[in-house]
Design a protein around this motif. Sequence first.
Motif, mmCIF file in Angstrom:
data_model
loop_
_atom_site.group_PDB
_atom_site.id
_atom_site.type_symbol
_atom_site.label_atom_id
_atom_site.label_comp_id
_atom_site.label_asym_id
_atom_site.label_seq_id
_atom_site.Cartn_x
_atom_site.Cartn_y
_atom_site.Cartn_z
ATOM 1 N N ARG A 190 0.191 -6.314 1.000
ATOM 2 C CA ARG A 190 -1.148 -6.804 1.374
ATOM 3 C C ARG A 190 -1.930 -5.729 2.112
ATOM 4 O O ARG A 190 -3.109 -5.479 1.818
ATOM 5 C CB ARG A 190 -1.022 -8.064 2.247
ATOM 6 C CG ARG A 190 -2.373 -8.585 2.746
ATOM 7 C CD ARG A 190 -2.220 -9.904 3.464
ATOM 8 N NE ARG A 190 -1.401 -9.807 4.656
ATOM 9 C CZ ARG A 190 -1.820 -9.347 5.836
ATOM 10 N NH1 ARG A 190 -3.063 -8.882 5.964
ATOM 11 N NH2 ARG A 190 -1.019 -9.310 6.880
ATOM 12 N N GLN B 81 -3.320 -2.949 0.032
ATOM 13 C CA GLN B 81 -4.516 -3.322 -0.712
ATOM 14 C C GLN B 81 -5.728 -3.519 0.191
ATOM 15 O O GLN B 81 -6.833 -3.772 -0.297
ATOM 16 C CB GLN B 81 -4.259 -4.621 -1.493
ATOM 17 C CG GLN B 81 -3.136 -4.513 -2.507
ATOM 18 C CD GLN B 81 -3.443 -3.535 -3.611
ATOM 19 O OE1 GLN B 81 -4.582 -3.446 -4.065
ATOM 20 N NE2 GLN B 81 -2.437 -2.788 -4.051
ATOM 21 N N MET C 261 -5.505 -12.490 0.126
ATOM 22 C CA MET C 261 -4.321 -12.449 -0.729
ATOM 23 C C MET C 261 -3.886 -13.848 -1.130
ATOM 24 O O MET C 261 -3.528 -14.091 -2.298
ATOM 25 C CB MET C 261 -3.162 -11.715 -0.024
ATOM 26 C CG MET C 261 -1.860 -11.782 -0.813
ATOM 27 S SD MET C 261 -0.491 -10.878 -0.056
ATOM 28 C CE MET C 261 -0.637 -9.313 -0.918
ATOM 29 N N GLY D 111 -5.921 -15.132 -3.991
ATOM 30 C CA GLY D 111 -5.541 -14.532 -5.257
ATOM 31 C C GLY D 111 -4.232 -15.072 -5.797
ATOM 32 O O GLY D 111 -4.045 -15.163 -7.010
ATOM 33 N N LEU D 112 -3.321 -15.453 -4.893
ATOM 34 C CA LEU D 112 -2.019 -15.973 -5.312
ATOM 35 C C LEU D 112 -2.040 -17.474 -5.569
ATOM 36 O O LEU D 112 -1.063 -18.027 -6.085
ATOM 37 C CB LEU D 112 -0.963 -15.653 -4.246
ATOM 38 C CG LEU D 112 -0.641 -14.175 -4.027
ATOM 39 C CD1 LEU D 112 0.277 -14.004 -2.824
ATOM 40 C CD2 LEU D 112 -0.001 -13.568 -5.269
ATOM 41 N N ARG E 25 3.942 -13.525 -9.724
ATOM 42 C CA ARG E 25 2.501 -13.491 -9.541
ATOM 43 C C ARG E 25 2.089 -12.268 -8.711
ATOM 44 O O ARG E 25 1.098 -11.603 -8.992
ATOM 45 C CB ARG E 25 2.041 -14.785 -8.867
ATOM 46 C CG ARG E 25 0.566 -15.135 -9.112
ATOM 47 C CD ARG E 25 0.232 -16.477 -8.496
ATOM 48 N NE ARG E 25 1.039 -17.545 -9.071
ATOM 49 C CZ ARG E 25 1.226 -18.728 -8.490
ATOM 50 N NH1 ARG E 25 0.673 -18.990 -7.321
ATOM 51 N NH2 ARG E 25 1.953 -19.651 -9.065
ATOM 52 N N ASP F 255 2.347 -9.165 -10.912
ATOM 53 C CA ASP F 255 1.253 -9.079 -11.888
ATOM 54 C C ASP F 255 -0.049 -8.640 -11.241
ATOM 55 O O ASP F 255 -0.797 -7.828 -11.780
ATOM 56 C CB ASP F 255 1.055 -10.436 -12.580
ATOM 57 C CG ASP F 255 2.184 -10.747 -13.555
ATOM 58 O OD1 ASP F 255 2.885 -9.810 -13.965
ATOM 59 O OD2 ASP F 255 2.361 -11.935 -13.894
ATOM 60 N N LEU F 256 -0.333 -9.201 -10.046
ATOM 61 C CA LEU F 256 -1.603 -8.907 -9.386
ATOM 62 C C LEU F 256 -1.657 -7.495 -8.833
ATOM 63 O O LEU F 256 -2.696 -6.832 -8.878
ATOM 64 C CB LEU F 256 -1.857 -9.905 -8.255
ATOM 65 C CG LEU F 256 -2.400 -11.290 -8.652
ATOM 66 C CD1 LEU F 256 -2.450 -12.183 -7.425
ATOM 67 C CD2 LEU F 256 -3.789 -11.167 -9.265
ATOM 68 N N TYR F 257 -0.519 -7.008 -8.299
ATOM 69 C CA TYR F 257 -0.548 -5.753 -7.539
ATOM 70 C C TYR F 257 0.263 -4.634 -8.186
ATOM 71 O O TYR F 257 0.400 -3.566 -7.600
ATOM 72 C CB TYR F 257 -0.083 -6.002 -6.111
ATOM 73 C CG TYR F 257 -0.946 -7.026 -5.396
ATOM 74 C CD1 TYR F 257 -2.261 -6.725 -5.076
ATOM 75 C CD2 TYR F 257 -0.460 -8.291 -5.095
ATOM 76 C CE1 TYR F 257 -3.070 -7.659 -4.444
ATOM 77 C CE2 TYR F 257 -1.272 -9.234 -4.468
ATOM 78 C CZ TYR F 257 -2.567 -8.912 -4.144
ATOM 79 O OH TYR F 257 -3.376 -9.836 -3.527
ATOM 80 N N ASP F 258 0.825 -4.882 -9.387
ATOM 81 C CA ASP F 258 1.450 -3.835 -10.190
ATOM 82 C C ASP F 258 2.500 -3.037 -9.415
ATOM 83 O O ASP F 258 2.339 -1.852 -9.131
ATOM 84 C CB ASP F 258 0.390 -2.886 -10.752
ATOM 85 C CG ASP F 258 0.993 -1.899 -11.750
ATOM 86 O OD1 ASP F 258 2.044 -2.225 -12.317
ATOM 87 O OD2 ASP F 258 0.417 -0.811 -11.938
#
Length: 463
Positions: free
Chosen positions: A16, A19, A26, A29-30, A54, A57-60
């Motif tokens: 977190r 980003q 966060m 988004g989750l 999740r 996927d969001l934060y690679d």
Amino acid sequence: MADRKLFAGYGVRRVRRAQGQTQAAMAEGLGISASYLNLIERNQRPVTATLLMRLADLYDFDPRTLSGDAPGGGAEAMRRRLADPMFADLAIDRAEVDEWLAAAPGGATAFALAFDRLIAGGAGPAIGPADPEVAVERAVARWRNHFADLDAQAEAIADELRLGAGDLFGGLSERLRVKHQLSLRILPWEVMPDRLARLDLHARQLQLSELLSPGDRILEIGVQIALLEARAEIDAIVSGAGLDDRAGERLMRRRAADYFAAALAMPYGRFLRACEATGYDPDLLAARFGVGFTAIAGRLTSLQRVGARGLPFFLVAVDPAGQMVRRIAGASGSALADADGRCPLWNLHTAFTDPGRAQVQLIEEESGARWLTLARAIDRPGRGPGGVTGRIAVGIGVEASHAGVMAAARGIDLTGPGATPIGLGCRACTRPDCPQRAHPPAGRPLRMTDRERGVNPYPFSGD
């Protein structure tokens, strides 16, 4: 994951903050509540498999890294530190360690860093948190030296240039001229005696020293393109690093720009395929991509794209006095990159005697961890007063269990008895009969006697 609970609050908090997001942002988004995310970060709730996917996927990032990103390396690593004789009277039990890591991860991390510095660094002065270089090294380590957004953008530009130009140098120069109205000029050393590169906005020129090699010229152009075309991505990385001062932010910005430049010269997909085809041979890779050994070595530490990973290399660079110049642990988990102390039995230090030739060595730590390493002495670009040229030794390594695919491993028994036993510096090493020992290990009482003298000039107690 299905048969055990994953408490990974410290790792989630790290993602977190990298980003630059609040808990509320966060959580939104989750698709969870901010209060639930708060409980996860405090290790009062586990991370479910669904939430873990999740997050990835969001934060690679690789979800496996969350479980290994505990403060101080986790409970077992902290217990090993607390087993040192200096803590013998404290009788700290396992439950206390677990509670400490859950309740105060930042304090536990600070203790681990201070302890490691004390043991590995010997009598040298401790480097405080105000040191910008140390702060940047820690920030890069949190990303494991892999910046997915920079890689993706650099790869896209490289593919575009590959279609429109026959060589990368010409393509980058033309991009500067057409897209940014900047011309390129190579200047004699006497015109820029103390500079390797300079951006002259008045003349609309990127000026490079003639002392730069062709590969270094490509990288310097890449740095300018990074600062012009990847500014938003670099700003996000600098913000996510959470640095306290302007000097640290500028150094982090330069590291990110250097990373982008390397990704531009060595696009991820093409570079990884070349690594696999050549057995990670640095000389062949340097010839193929037109850059030097140092650039190849740094790029090897960054191959951690989800679904397309390379070998997990680390990098250490030292000067002839043994001072650390650069360190990158990457995804290797190597203590050799983290420790400030180093062992003279590692041929990283003898590479200066035969500059330009890569020296291969199989080494083994006290823990039993084995690494296949390559070390090479490299002249730095530029000249100092009186024509003095700087020189460093760059060492890269990969765990022996992964090294079988490397060209450098041919003819080496990676599991046999031929590994050189090394330590993490004399203050941290407890090998009893090392003829190269310069200091006794920290925390171990000396056992000197007038009646005999051993190979080790500092016999010590093993208790």
